[in-house]
Write a protein that holds these residues in place. Sequence first.
Motif, PDB file in Angstrom:
ATOM      1  N   TRP A 157       0.809  -1.223   0.000  1.00  0.00           N
ATOM      2  CA  TRP A 157       0.000   0.000   0.000  1.00  0.00           C
ATOM      3  C   TRP A 157       0.845   1.276   0.000  1.00  0.00           C
ATOM      4  O   TRP A 157       0.592   2.190  -0.783  1.00  0.00           O
ATOM      5  CB  TRP A 157      -0.971  -0.014   1.171  1.00  0.00           C
ATOM      6  N   ALA A 158       1.849   1.376   0.842  1.00  0.00           N
ATOM      7  CA  ALA A 158       2.666   2.597   0.915  1.00  0.00           C
ATOM      8  C   ALA A 158       3.351   2.866  -0.426  1.00  0.00           C
ATOM      9  O   ALA A 158       3.375   4.013  -0.893  1.00  0.00           O
ATOM     10  CB  ALA A 158       3.694   2.492   2.036  1.00  0.00           C
ATOM     11  N   GLU A 159       3.892   1.836  -1.054  1.00  0.00           N
ATOM     12  CA  GLU A 159       4.552   2.006  -2.359  1.00  0.00           C
ATOM     13  C   GLU A 159       3.547   2.346  -3.456  1.00  0.00           C
ATOM     14  O   GLU A 159       3.841   3.133  -4.345  1.00  0.00           O
ATOM     15  CB  GLU A 159       5.342   0.755  -2.731  1.00  0.00           C
ATOM     16  N   LEU A 160       2.372   1.742  -3.384  1.00  0.00           N
ATOM     17  CA  LEU A 160       1.341   2.058  -4.372  1.00  0.00           C
ATOM     18  C   LEU A 160       0.927   3.523  -4.248  1.00  0.00           C
ATOM     19  O   LEU A 160       0.789   4.227  -5.255  1.00  0.00           O
ATOM     20  CB  LEU A 160       0.120   1.146  -4.206  1.00  0.00           C
ATOM     21  N   LYS A 161       0.752   3.986  -3.023  1.00  0.00           N
ATOM     22  CA  LYS A 161       0.406   5.396  -2.803  1.00  0.00           C
ATOM     23  C   LYS A 161       1.479   6.309  -3.389  1.00  0.00           C
ATOM     24  O   LYS A 161       1.174   7.307  -4.035  1.00  0.00           O
ATOM     25  CB  LYS A 161       0.242   5.685  -1.306  1.00  0.00           C
ATOM     26  N   LYS A 162       2.723   5.955  -3.171  1.00  0.00           N
ATOM     27  CA  LYS A 162       3.835   6.752  -3.697  1.00  0.00           C
ATOM     28  C   LYS A 162       3.822   6.745  -5.230  1.00  0.00           C
ATOM     29  O   LYS A 162       3.974   7.790  -5.861  1.00  0.00           O
ATOM     30  CB  LYS A 162       5.160   6.187  -3.170  1.00  0.00           C
ATOM     31  N   THR A 163       3.618   5.580  -5.807  1.00  0.00           N
ATOM     32  CA  THR A 163       3.584   5.434  -7.261  1.00  0.00           C
ATOM     33  C   THR A 163       2.438   6.246  -7.876  1.00  0.00           C
ATOM     34  O   THR A 163       2.604   6.875  -8.917  1.00  0.00           O
ATOM     35  CB  THR A 163       3.440   3.950  -7.652  1.00  0.00           C
ATOM     36  N   LEU A 164       1.278   6.234  -7.208  1.00  0.00           N
ATOM     37  CA  LEU A 164       0.110   6.957  -7.716  1.00  0.00           C
ATOM     38  C   LEU A 164       0.066   8.416  -7.249  1.00  0.00           C
ATOM     39  O   LEU A 164      -0.865   9.140  -7.579  1.00  0.00           O
ATOM     40  CB  LEU A 164      -1.178   6.247  -7.284  1.00  0.00           C
ATOM     41  N   LYS A 165       1.072   8.803  -6.455  1.00  0.00           N
ATOM     42  CA  LYS A 165       1.150  10.162  -5.904  1.00  0.00           C
ATOM     43  C   LYS A 165      -0.078  10.515  -5.058  1.00  0.00           C
ATOM     44  O   LYS A 165      -0.619  11.616  -5.122  1.00  0.00           O
ATOM     45  CB  LYS A 165       1.364  11.190  -7.016  1.00  0.00           C
ATOM     46  N   ILE A 166      -0.504   9.560  -4.241  1.00  0.00           N
ATOM     47  CA  ILE A 166      -1.637   9.752  -3.335  1.00  0.00           C
ATOM     48  C   ILE A 166      -1.109  10.374  -2.048  1.00  0.00           C
ATOM     49  O   ILE A 166      -0.233   9.812  -1.395  1.00  0.00           O
ATOM     50  CB  ILE A 166      -2.343   8.411  -3.024  1.00  0.00           C
ATOM     51  N   LYS A 167      -1.650  11.506  -1.685  1.00  0.00           N
ATOM     52  CA  LYS A 167      -1.233  12.186  -0.456  1.00  0.00           C
ATOM     53  C   LYS A 167      -2.179  11.886   0.712  1.00  0.00           C
ATOM     54  O   LYS A 167      -1.811  12.000   1.867  1.00  0.00           O
ATOM     55  CB  LYS A 167      -1.186  13.697  -0.701  1.00  0.00           C
TER      56      LYS A 167
END
Length: 123
Positions: free
Chosen positions: A68-78
């Motif tokens: 999840w943390a890496e996916l958020k980073k990849t999708l630029k989710i803040k």
Amino acid sequence: MMVIYYDIPEKVEIRKHTCDIKEFQAFLKKHRKTTIKEIANALNVPKTEAEHWFRSDSYFSIPDKNIWAELKKTLKIKSNKYDAFVTEFIEQDGVHEQSNRVYDINGIAPTITSTGADIKIIF
């Protein structure tokens, strides 16, 4: 015929929090600005796994808590709105009676010869 039965509960993890799945699906789709293949490559997961995170049908799957943390980073989710939903679980006893059945080698069970892989036999 004697069957020795042990009740050994199977532990399962369930999500600690709930959320509106349709809203979560829309949230993920909104943040996807790149191809599924690029997302899969960035996270080192199979393309088919990443594909399921952006579906809106019965094949949708929630991203794994470990990614999840890496996916958020990849999708630029803040936003942290869905962090607890995706990453927090509680452990409880399984509810499937068969998964709690264990047969002792000293007992005989008529189903042992036609058992599934989930049956536990104590040696």
